[in-house]
Design a protein around this motif. Sequence first.
Motif, PDB file in Angstrom:
ATOM      1  N   LYS A 223       3.015  11.905   3.586  1.00 19.95           N
ATOM      2  CA  LYS A 223       2.071  11.436   4.598  1.00 19.95           C
ATOM      3  C   LYS A 223       0.654  11.713   4.105  1.00 19.95           C
ATOM      4  O   LYS A 223       0.428  12.628   3.300  1.00 19.95           O
ATOM      5  N   LEU A 224      -0.294  10.937   4.629  1.00 16.37           N
ATOM      6  CA  LEU A 224      -1.654  10.913   4.076  1.00 16.37           C
ATOM      7  C   LEU A 224      -2.260  12.308   3.831  1.00 16.37           C
ATOM      8  O   LEU A 224      -2.680  12.616   2.709  1.00 16.37           O
ATOM      9  N   PRO A 239      -4.209   7.387  -3.721  1.00 16.65           N
ATOM     10  CA  PRO A 239      -3.956   5.946  -3.494  1.00 16.65           C
ATOM     11  C   PRO A 239      -4.346   5.503  -2.085  1.00 16.65           C
ATOM     12  O   PRO A 239      -3.597   5.690  -1.130  1.00 16.65           O
ATOM     13  N   VAL A 240      -5.522   4.900  -1.958  1.00 17.99           N
ATOM     14  CA  VAL A 240      -6.009   4.445  -0.646  1.00 17.99           C
ATOM     15  C   VAL A 240      -5.552   2.998  -0.447  1.00 17.99           C
ATOM     16  O   VAL A 240      -5.899   2.119  -1.243  1.00 17.99           O
ATOM     17  N   ASN A 283      -9.515   5.921   7.656  1.00 21.48           N
ATOM     18  CA  ASN A 283      -8.855   6.665   6.575  1.00 21.48           C
ATOM     19  C   ASN A 283      -9.858   7.152   5.532  1.00 21.48           C
ATOM     20  O   ASN A 283      -9.832   8.313   5.121  1.00 21.48           O
ATOM     21  N   ILE A 284     -10.762   6.268   5.115  1.00 22.42           N
ATOM     22  CA  ILE A 284     -11.662   6.625   4.008  1.00 22.42           C
ATOM     23  C   ILE A 284     -12.572   7.801   4.394  1.00 22.42           C
ATOM     24  O   ILE A 284     -12.899   8.645   3.547  1.00 22.42           O
ATOM     25  N   ASP A 285     -12.944   7.880   5.672  1.00 20.90           N
ATOM     26  CA  ASP A 285     -13.810   8.988   6.101  1.00 20.90           C
ATOM     27  C   ASP A 285     -13.042  10.307   6.110  1.00 20.90           C
ATOM     28  O   ASP A 285     -13.573  11.355   5.736  1.00 20.90           O
ATOM     29  N   TYR A 311      -8.371   2.622  -4.932  1.00 20.50           N
ATOM     30  CA  TYR A 311      -7.929   1.612  -3.960  1.00 20.50           C
ATOM     31  C   TYR A 311      -6.714   0.881  -4.517  1.00 20.50           C
ATOM     32  O   TYR A 311      -6.750   0.417  -5.668  1.00 20.50           O
ATOM     33  N   VAL A 312      -5.646   0.834  -3.728  1.00 25.35           N
ATOM     34  CA  VAL A 312      -4.405   0.195  -4.192  1.00 25.35           C
ATOM     35  C   VAL A 312      -4.022  -0.915  -3.203  1.00 25.35           C
ATOM     36  O   VAL A 312      -4.606  -1.034  -2.126  1.00 25.35           O
ATOM     37  N   THR A 313      -3.001  -1.687  -3.562  1.00 29.18           N
ATOM     38  CA  THR A 313      -2.524  -2.785  -2.705  1.00 29.18           C
ATOM     39  C   THR A 313      -2.218  -2.258  -1.316  1.00 29.18           C
ATOM     40  O   THR A 313      -1.610  -1.198  -1.166  1.00 29.18           O
TER      41      THR A 313
END
Length: 378
Positions: A223-224, A239-240, A283-285, A311-313
């Motif tokens: 999980k993230l 992997p975002v 998410n990015i923050d 950054y991924v698919t």
Amino acid sequence: MKRTIIITGGAGFIGSHVVRLFVNKYPEYKIINLDKLTYAGNLANLKDIEDKPNYRFVKMDICDFEGVYKLMQDEHVDGIIHLAAESHVDRSIKDPFTFAQTNVMGTLSLLQAAKLYWESLPEKWEGKRFYHISTDEVYGALEMTNPEGIEPPFTTKASSGKHHMAYGSKFFTEDLKYQPHSPYSAAKASSDHFVRAFHDTYGMPTVVTNCSNNYGPYQFPEKLIPLFINNIRHRKPLPVYGKGENVRDWLYVEDHARAIDLIFHEGKVAETYNIGGFNEWKNIDIIKVLINTVDRILGRPEGADMDLITYVTDRAGHDMRYAIDSTKLQKELGWEPSLQFEEGIEKTVRWYLDNQEWMDNVTSGDYQKYYDDMYKNR
Ligand code: NAD
Ligand code: TYD
């Protein structure tokens, strides 16, 4: 009052916090942790309470109807708090069958076992409770609306009357229709329907809660938050998915466990309560906060690891925004989250950095030997 409660999925992330809370808070209860120990089950999560006299671990699949029925009879079980599930969206995209089997058929097996046992007793449903833990993902995805031209996040007022930051003007409320998108949320939605059907058809005293994303100690590092903390520590790529713009509503896991305790004891039969802390983040923050926090604690120049962001698919069918309105729970039962996100994230990052052995055991697979070492010959 004495009670005997089965907590399913107690070796997982949220379940282990619920088991710990109940075992410590209610010495007069008997708490039975029923868990199959899939890849997500880790008995090391419960090391600190495993020798308590009011705790018993039973390795069992919730789909084993006969086994669950017999356990209920042998132990005179009067309450079930059901958390066992396959819980990771990415896995559900690859293997939906396992999700239908565990989340739908497993829930049905528990319901039917509880029904047959409780109906066979002279007092029947009296003093019984079947509490099903579900997710906000059953409501589908919310839009990132932009009222009056204000760029989100903007300050808004929930129906509770309190101000908070949000990425849209709509929220998940209990009366919203179910619109699940992923195989995970579709399976959870189906299980919620079965629970309600057992109340409406047979009169079983059920309660359902739908909670937002949890974070905190003992979460499986697929999980993230735990995955990224571990990767930042080891300077591995992060992997975002997509642009990292998706919004999730985060709640510290112990606040969820406290809500479960309250609702198990005081929630109204046949009701649904949404659980969340009005805490929306892109998410990015969050990822930037994680990088800065790990770097600071490890004594690295703050932000030094920003270049790990990769950054991924995008995830297939990736839900844009989740945001819970928990006004009903706050107003009717007086629950409030105890931690601000900043405190919760600091605690969480420190926990994973301080418990590298736990993380190493999970990533190496050694945690799966814990049952054999500790329980097989008991
Ligand atoms: P998890 O994946 O960490 O743990 C799941 C546990 O269930 C594991 O111990 C696993 O061994 C057990 N399990 C799986 N299949 C089983 C089976 N067939 N029989 C018996 N045990 C089985 O999950 P989690 O994140 O702790 O989530 C717990 C519950 O809370 C789930 O029902 C999930 O849908 C719900 N939920 C999770 C979140 C979140 O952010 N993690 C948010 C809202 C709701
Ligand atoms: P996750 O922790 O899998 O929870 P959920 O999908 O149930 O919300 O993911 C949280 C968010 O982070 C979600 O928008 C997907 C995103 N994510 C990534 O960008 N990269 C990753 O490696 C993972 C696991 C998740």
